[in-house]
Scaffold this motif. Structure first.
Motif, PDB file in Angstrom:
ATOM      1  N   THR A   1      35.816  54.107  41.470  1.00 51.85           N
ATOM      2  CA  THR A   1      35.317  53.312  42.591  1.00 51.85           C
ATOM      3  C   THR A   1      34.079  53.945  43.216  1.00 51.85           C
ATOM      4  O   THR A   1      33.192  53.232  43.687  1.00 51.85           O
ATOM      5  N   ASN A   2      34.010  55.268  43.175  1.00 45.60           N
ATOM      6  CA  ASN A   2      32.827  55.922  43.717  1.00 45.60           C
ATOM      7  C   ASN A   2      31.618  55.703  42.815  1.00 45.60           C
ATOM      8  O   ASN A   2      30.502  55.492  43.300  1.00 45.60           O
ATOM      9  N   ALA A   3      31.826  55.723  41.514  1.00 48.44           N
ATOM     10  CA  ALA A   3      30.732  55.437  40.589  1.00 48.44           C
ATOM     11  C   ALA A   3      30.230  54.011  40.779  1.00 48.44           C
ATOM     12  O   ALA A   3      29.013  53.763  40.800  1.00 48.44           O
ATOM     13  N   LEU A   4      31.150  53.074  40.937  1.00 44.45           N
ATOM     14  CA  LEU A   4      30.767  51.675  41.179  1.00 44.45           C
ATOM     15  C   LEU A   4      30.035  51.525  42.509  1.00 44.45           C
ATOM     16  O   LEU A   4      29.043  50.799  42.600  1.00 44.45           O
ATOM     17  N   LEU A   5      30.526  52.215  43.536  1.00 38.52           N
ATOM     18  CA  LEU A   5      29.869  52.173  44.843  1.00 38.52           C
ATOM     19  C   LEU A   5      28.453  52.739  44.751  1.00 38.52           C
ATOM     20  O   LEU A   5      27.508  52.154  45.281  1.00 38.52           O
ATOM     21  N   GLY A   6      28.307  53.841  44.049  1.00 38.55           N
ATOM     22  CA  GLY A   6      26.975  54.430  43.871  1.00 38.55           C
ATOM     23  C   GLY A   6      26.035  53.513  43.103  1.00 38.55           C
ATOM     24  O   GLY A   6      24.857  53.385  43.437  1.00 38.55           O
ATOM     25  N   ALA A   7      26.560  52.850  42.077  1.00 34.65           N
ATOM     26  CA  ALA A   7      25.733  51.945  41.274  1.00 34.65           C
ATOM     27  C   ALA A   7      25.332  50.701  42.069  1.00 34.65           C
ATOM     28  O   ALA A   7      24.217  50.183  41.905  1.00 34.65           O
ATOM     29  N   ALA A   8      26.215  50.233  42.943  1.00 34.93           N
ATOM     30  CA  ALA A   8      25.942  49.021  43.720  1.00 34.93           C
ATOM     31  C   ALA A   8      25.264  49.321  45.052  1.00 34.93           C
ATOM     32  O   ALA A   8      24.943  48.402  45.802  1.00 34.93           O
ATOM     33  N   ARG A   9      25.026  50.570  45.334  1.00 32.93           N
ATOM     34  CA  ARG A   9      24.531  51.003  46.642  1.00 32.93           C
ATOM     35  C   ARG A   9      23.295  50.232  47.107  1.00 32.93           C
ATOM     36  O   ARG A   9      23.200  49.826  48.248  1.00 32.93           O
ATOM     37  N   ARG A  10      22.350  50.027  46.241  1.00 30.29           N
ATOM     38  CA  ARG A  10      21.088  49.388  46.660  1.00 30.29           C
ATOM     39  C   ARG A  10      21.240  47.906  46.987  1.00 30.29           C
ATOM     40  O   ARG A  10      20.394  47.321  47.632  1.00 30.29           O
ATOM     41  N   TRP A  11      22.341  47.291  46.532  1.00 25.47           N
ATOM     42  CA  TRP A  11      22.553  45.869  46.802  1.00 25.47           C
ATOM     43  C   TRP A  11      23.476  45.617  47.990  1.00 25.47           C
ATOM     44  O   TRP A  11      23.712  44.467  48.361  1.00 25.47           O
ATOM     45  N   ILE A  12      24.001  46.666  48.565  1.00 24.12           N
ATOM     46  CA  ILE A  12      24.908  46.511  49.701  1.00 24.12           C
ATOM     47  C   ILE A  12      24.105  46.174  50.941  1.00 24.12           C
ATOM     48  O   ILE A  12      23.237  46.928  51.361  1.00 24.12           O
ATOM     49  N   ARG A  13      24.381  45.009  51.519  1.00 24.70           N
ATOM     50  CA  ARG A  13      23.639  44.530  52.688  1.00 24.70           C
ATOM     51  C   ARG A  13      24.330  44.863  54.004  1.00 24.70           C
ATOM     52  O   ARG A  13      23.722  44.774  55.063  1.00 24.70           O
ATOM     53  N   ALA A  14      25.602  45.218  53.951  1.00 28.85           N
ATOM     54  CA  ALA A  14      26.361  45.538  55.162  1.00 28.85           C
ATOM     55  C   ALA A  14      26.994  46.925  54.985  1.00 28.85           C
ATOM     56  O   ALA A  14      28.188  47.031  54.679  1.00 28.85           O
ATOM     57  N   PRO A  15      26.205  47.994  55.155  1.00 34.26           N
ATOM     58  CA  PRO A  15      26.725  49.335  54.897  1.00 34.26           C
ATOM     59  C   PRO A  15      27.874  49.745  55.817  1.00 34.26           C
ATOM     60  O   PRO A  15      28.754  50.492  55.413  1.00 34.26           O
TER      61      PRO A  15
END
Length: 163
Positions: free
Chosen positions: A70-84
């Motif tokens: 889940t951390n790898a996925l979070l890191g990969a999706a980090r730039r697309w997260i609009r509501a941090p």
């Protein structure tokens, strides 16, 4: 928040933007912290297994793998997260649930690492504000209580099955 800081928030876009910016920075920090958690959990499991033996290795390692994935996925999706802020809150809630499963597999409520619940609450208080903090506090209390309810009265701190 001080009067000067409140006035500066008004000048620089309001408290919502400041809080979101803080959450963006905190999301990056949370990703790094979670990688340290993976390493720490693997090290702790290794030392406990070498010292005491008879841990539920399969279950513990699967839970650590879930954290890493889940951390790898979070890191990969980090730039697309609009509501941090929401992402931080959801990740901390998920980590609270994972901690509960880890504790259940390794001694239950009597495991000294149950103090880690307080870390998640402190992070929420620092980064996310009162609503998330109260939510994570309630979730932590509920999960900790669940550990007592699910505790096997005949089991010691260490389990004899690798399930």
């Amino acid at each position: 928040m001080s009067t000067v800081a409140a006035g500066m928030d008004g000048v620089f876009g309001g408290e919502g933007e400041t809080a979101d910016h803080r959450a963006e920075i905190s999301l990056d920090s949370l990703i790094r912290l979670r990688w340290w958690a993976v390493a720490g959990q693997l090290g702790t499991i290794g030392v406990a297994q070498a010292t005491f033996g008879h841990l539920r290795l399969t279950r513990l390692l699967v839970l650590v793998a879930v954290l890493a994935l889940t951390n790898a996925l979070l890191g990969a999706a980090r730039r697309w997260i609009r509501a941090p802020r929401i992402a931080c809150g959801v990740v901390l809630a998920m980590d609270t649930l994972l901690l509960t499963l880890l504790l259940h597999a390794a001694g239950g409520a009597y495991n000294p690492f149950s103090v880690v619940y307080l870390v998640y609450i402190a992070v929420a208080a620092t980064v996310l504000g009162p609503r998330w903090t109260w939510f994570l506090a309630a979730l932590s209390v509920g999960c900790f209580g669940l550990l007592f309810a699910l505790q096997d009265p005949h089991a010691g701190a260490l389990h004899n099955a690798d399930d």
